[in-house]
Design an enzyme around this catalytic site. Structure first.
Site, PDB file in Angstrom:
ATOM      1  N   LYS A   1      65.470-114.864 -57.337  1.00 51.40           N
ATOM      2  CA  LYS A   1      65.222-116.303 -57.446  1.00 51.40           C
ATOM      3  C   LYS A   1      65.024-116.930 -56.068  1.00 51.40           C
ATOM      4  O   LYS A   1      64.117-117.743 -55.858  1.00 51.40           O
ATOM      5  CB  LYS A   1      66.388-116.988 -58.169  1.00 51.40           C
ATOM      6  CG  LYS A   1      66.274-116.984 -59.697  1.00 51.40           C
ATOM      7  CD  LYS A   1      65.336-118.063 -60.181  1.00 51.40           C
ATOM      8  CE  LYS A   1      64.966-117.902 -61.638  1.00 51.40           C
ATOM      9  NZ  LYS A   1      66.007-118.315 -62.571  1.00 51.40           N
TER      10      LYS A   1
ATOM     11  N   TYR B   1      60.459-110.352 -59.277  1.00 59.06           N
ATOM     12  CA  TYR B   1      61.263-111.049 -60.277  1.00 59.06           C
ATOM     13  C   TYR B   1      60.920-110.490 -61.654  1.00 59.06           C
ATOM     14  O   TYR B   1      60.685-109.303 -61.796  1.00 59.06           O
ATOM     15  CB  TYR B   1      61.086-112.577 -60.156  1.00 59.06           C
ATOM     16  CG  TYR B   1      62.226-113.289 -60.815  1.00 59.06           C
ATOM     17  CD1 TYR B   1      63.537-113.063 -60.383  1.00 59.06           C
ATOM     18  CD2 TYR B   1      62.036-114.138 -61.887  1.00 59.06           C
ATOM     19  CE1 TYR B   1      64.609-113.670 -61.005  1.00 59.06           C
ATOM     20  CE2 TYR B   1      63.108-114.757 -62.506  1.00 59.06           C
ATOM     21  CZ  TYR B   1      64.392-114.512 -62.065  1.00 59.06           C
ATOM     22  OH  TYR B   1      65.465-115.109 -62.682  1.00 59.06           O
TER      23      TYR B   1
END
EC number: 1.1.1.38
Length: 566
Positions: free
Chosen positions: A176, A105
Site C-alpha cells: 500500500k 500489490y
C-alpha cells in the site's frame, strides 16, 4: 538519515560513506554515484567503473525483471530493488506502472503474504509483538525516520480474501505504501509500514517451523483492544501528525477501531472508507454518463461485512446529498449475506448492518420467496440496476443472476470487487457475454481486456489505489488533523470528475492507470478543500494549496550529495 525532499537545486548533506551508504535504501544510488561522490564517500572500487543515469539503471532492471516467468518471483525481485535503492525502485515502477501494479500489490501480494516467512529477505517497517508490549516506545524510537507522515498498519487477521496470515500480512502495508509513493507522490522517507503481531489462529502457520511471528493463538477482547490502544497512543507520541491507515483488520474489530479513533487521530480504514470512496466515485460517474444521478439507481450488495456496509453508507450519504431523505436512500439499498437478504426482523445483526436492514413490509409483497431470501430473489423482485460483490466468495454472480439483472435495465453496473482474482464473484468475460456486452464492469483485481463479438472491452479496476494516495497527499498538503466524511465524499466526486465515460459513452469507467498521478493530485486538492471547509486544516487559498501539492509530490530523481562529519 533522510531523503525527505527531491530536488536537484540543493545538495543533500550526509555523513554516511562506503558500505554503510550503499546499505541505506533511501540514499543508495548504486552505479549512479558521480566521480566526485565516489571520491568523497569512499566508494571507489565498491561499485563498477561506469557511471550510469537512473534511466539506464531502470532499463537494466526492467530487462532483469523480464527474465522471471512467474509473478511471485517478479514480486520478490522488485522488493529486493526497493530494499536496496528506493529511488530506482520508484523510477522503475513509474516507467511501467500499469504492468507492475499487479505485481507489487493485488493480486500478487496475496501470495507474497501467504509465503511471507518463506520469501523473507530483509527488514522493512516494524513489527510490534504482544510479548513486547512493555517496550512499545522503545520499538518506535528504533525507527530512524524522524518525520513519518503516513503509516499503514495491520494485524494480519483478514488479508484480502485470504483470511488470517499472521505477520505475513506485512506485505499489505508495504504494498500500500509503495502505491502511496508511486501514485500519490508521497516520499518514501515519510512512510512506515507497521504490523501488530497478536498471534495467529491460522493452524498452518502455527505448525510451520519457519513462521516468523509470535507462535500463539490470537489475543482477543479487552486484552486485544488495550494492546491496540497502547500501540496507537505510542505512535501518536512519536509522530503526532501522521496519517494512520487501518488495513485488513477483521470485521469484528475494523468498525469498532475506526469508530473509537476517527475523532481522536488523523486516521481512516481503507477497507471500509477507501473501498467505499472508489466505489461511489465509480457509481457517480456511471450515473452521470447515463444522464442520471446516483439517487436514481437501485443497488444490491452481495456481502454485508464492514466493507460492504461501508460502501452502502457512503452511497446513502451521496443519495441524501442529491436530494433524497435518509429513509428514501436506504430503501434503494439491499444487503445480501450468507443468510440471505438482511431484514429488520433478523436476529444477531451487527450494529452497522442493522441500519441497512430492509423493512419487513418491503419483502412481504414479493410472493413466492423462501424464508432465506436469496440474491436471485432480490434481483428478481427489487430490480436493481447495480450489483456489487464484496463477499470474498468466487462465482456467486451466476449466469441466472446476471441475466435477470440485465432484463431490468439497459446498462447494468456490475462490480465484483472481491480480492484477489481467485475470489471474484464473476469473471468479466462471463458478465459481458451474459449481458450481450451491455454491462458496465469494474473489478477489484486487474483483468485483461475482453474480446466479445469483435469488440474489445477494457475492464476498469475499481481499486482503492485511485483514492487513498490522493487522500494521503491531500492530508499532507493541507496539514489536516482528521479524515472527515466530507473529505471522503470529496474524493469520490473528484474521481467521478476524472472518468473518461463523461466524454465518451463507449470509454472506460475509470481513468487509465497511466494517468493515476494526475488523478491523485485532483483528488488531493478536493480532499484538502473539504478539510479546510470542515475546519480540520488551516485556511489557505487555492493557489497556496496547489503549490503545496506540487511541493509535496516526490519524484524519483537522484540528488547531489555533499559529505559532512558525524
Amino acid at each position: 538519515m533522510t531523503a525527505e525532499t527531491n530536488t536537484n537545486k540543493h545538495p543533500l548533506y550526509i555523513p554516511y560513506a562506503g558500505y554503510t551508504l550503499l546499505e541505506l535504501p533511501l540514499l543508495n544510488k548504486g552505479s549512479a554515484f558521480t566521480q566526485e561522490e565516489r571520491s568523497h564517500f569512499n566508494l571507489h572500487g565498491l561499485i563498477p567503473h561506469v557511471i550510469e543515469t537512473i534511466e539506464e539503471q531502470s532499463q537494466r532492471s526492467y530487462q532483469q525483471y523480464g527474465a522471471f516467468n512467474d509473478d511471485i518471483n517478479k514480486h520478490i525481485y522488485l522488493r529486493n530493488i526497493q530494499d536496496t535503492n528506493e529511488t530506482l525502485f520508484y523510477r522503475l515502477i513509474n516507467d511501467h506502472l500499469e504492468e507492475m501494479m499487479p505485481i507489487i500489490y493485488t493480486p500478487t501480494v496475496g501470495e507474497a503474504c501467504q509465503r511471507f516467512s518463506d520469501i523473507y529477505r530483509r527488514h522493512r517497517g516494524i513489527f510490534i509483538s504482544y510479548p513486547d508490549r512493555e517496550h512499545i516506545d522503545d520499538i518506535l524510537q528504533n525507527v530512524s525516520k524522524r518525520n513519518v507522515k503516513v503509516i499503514v498498519i495491520t494485524d494480519g487477521e483478514r488479508i484480502l480474501g485470504l483470511g488470517d496470515q499472521g505477520i505475513g500480512g506485512m506485505g499489505i502495508p508495504i504494498g500500500k505504501l509503495s502505491l502511496y509513493t508511486a501514485c500519490g507522490g508521497i516520499s518514501p522517507a515519510y512512510t512506515l509500514p507497521i504490523t501488530i503481531d497478536v498471534g495467529t489462529n491460522n493452524q498452518q502457520l502455527l505448525n510451520d517451523p519457519i513462521y516468523m511471528g509470535w507462535r500463539q493463538p490470537r489475543i482477543s477482547g479487552d486484552e486485544y483492544y488495550e494492546f491496540i490502544d497502547q500501540v496507537l497512543t505510542g505512535i501518536r507520541r512519536r509522530w503526532p501528525h501522521a496519517l494512520i491507515q487501518f488495513e485488513d483488520f477483521a470485521q469484528k474489530n475494523a468498525m469498532p477501531l475506526l469508530t473509537k479513533y476517527r475523532d481522536k487521530f488523523c486516521c481512516f480504514n481503507d477497507d471500509i472508507q477507501g473501498t467505499a470512496a472508489v466505489s461511489v466515485g465509480s457509481l457517480i460517474a456511471a450515473s452521470r454518463a447515463a444522464g442520471k444521478q446516483l439517487k436514481d439507481q437501485t443497488i444490491t450488495f452481495l456481502g454485508a461485512g464492514s466493507a460492504g456496509c461501508g460502501i452502502a453508507e457512503q452511497i446513502v450519504a451521496q443519495m441524501v446529498a442529491e436530494g433524497l431523505t435518509d429513509a428514501q436512500a436506504r430503501a434503494r439499498v439491499y444487503m445480501v449475506d450468507r443468510f440471505g437478504l438482511i431484514t429488520e426482523n433478523q436476529p444477531n445483526l451487527l450494529d452497522f448492518q442493522r441500519k441497512l436492514a430492509q423493512k419487513a413490509e418491503v419483502v412481504s409483497d414479493w410472493g413466492n420467496v423462501e424464508e432465506v431470501i436469496s440474491l436471485l430473489d432480490v434481483v428478481k423482485n427489487a430490480k436493481p440496476t447495480v450489483l456489487i460483490g464484496v463477499s470474498g466468495q468466487p462465482g456467486l454472480f451466476t449466469e441466472e443472476v446476471i441475466r435477470t439483472l440485465a432484463e431490468n435495465c439497459e446498462r447494468p453496473i456490475v462490480m465484483p470487487l472481491s480480492n484477489p482474482t481467485s475470489r471474484v464473484e464473476a469473471l468479466p468475460s462471463d458478465v459481458i457475454q451474459w449481458t450481450n456486452g451491455r454491462a458496465l464492469i469494474a473489478t477489484g483485481s486487474p483483468f485483461a481486456p475482453v474480446n466479445y463479438q469483435g469488440k474489445l472491452y477494457n475492464i476498469s479496476q475499481c481499486n482503492n489505489s485511485y483514492i487513498f494516495p490522493g487522500i494521503g497527499l491531500g492530508v499532507i498538503a493541507s496539514g489536516a488533523k482528521r479524515v472527515t466524511d466530507n473529505m471522503l465524499m470529496a474524493s469520490s466526486n473528484a474521481l467521478a470528475d476524472c472518468s473518461p465515460l463523461l466524454q465518451n459513452p463507449n470509454a472506460d469507467l475509470l481513468p487509465a492507470i497511466a494517468d493515476i498521478q494526475d488523478v491523485s493530485k485532483r483528488i488531493a486538492f478536493k480532499v484538502a478543500k473539504a478539510a479546510i471547509e470542515d475546519g480540520v486544516a488551516l485556511n489557505m487559498s487555492d493557489e497556496v494549496l496547489l503549490q503545496n501539492i506540487e511541493k509535496e509530490f516526490w519524484k524519483p530523481k537522484y540528488r547531489g550529495y555533499k559529505r559532512v562529519p558525524f
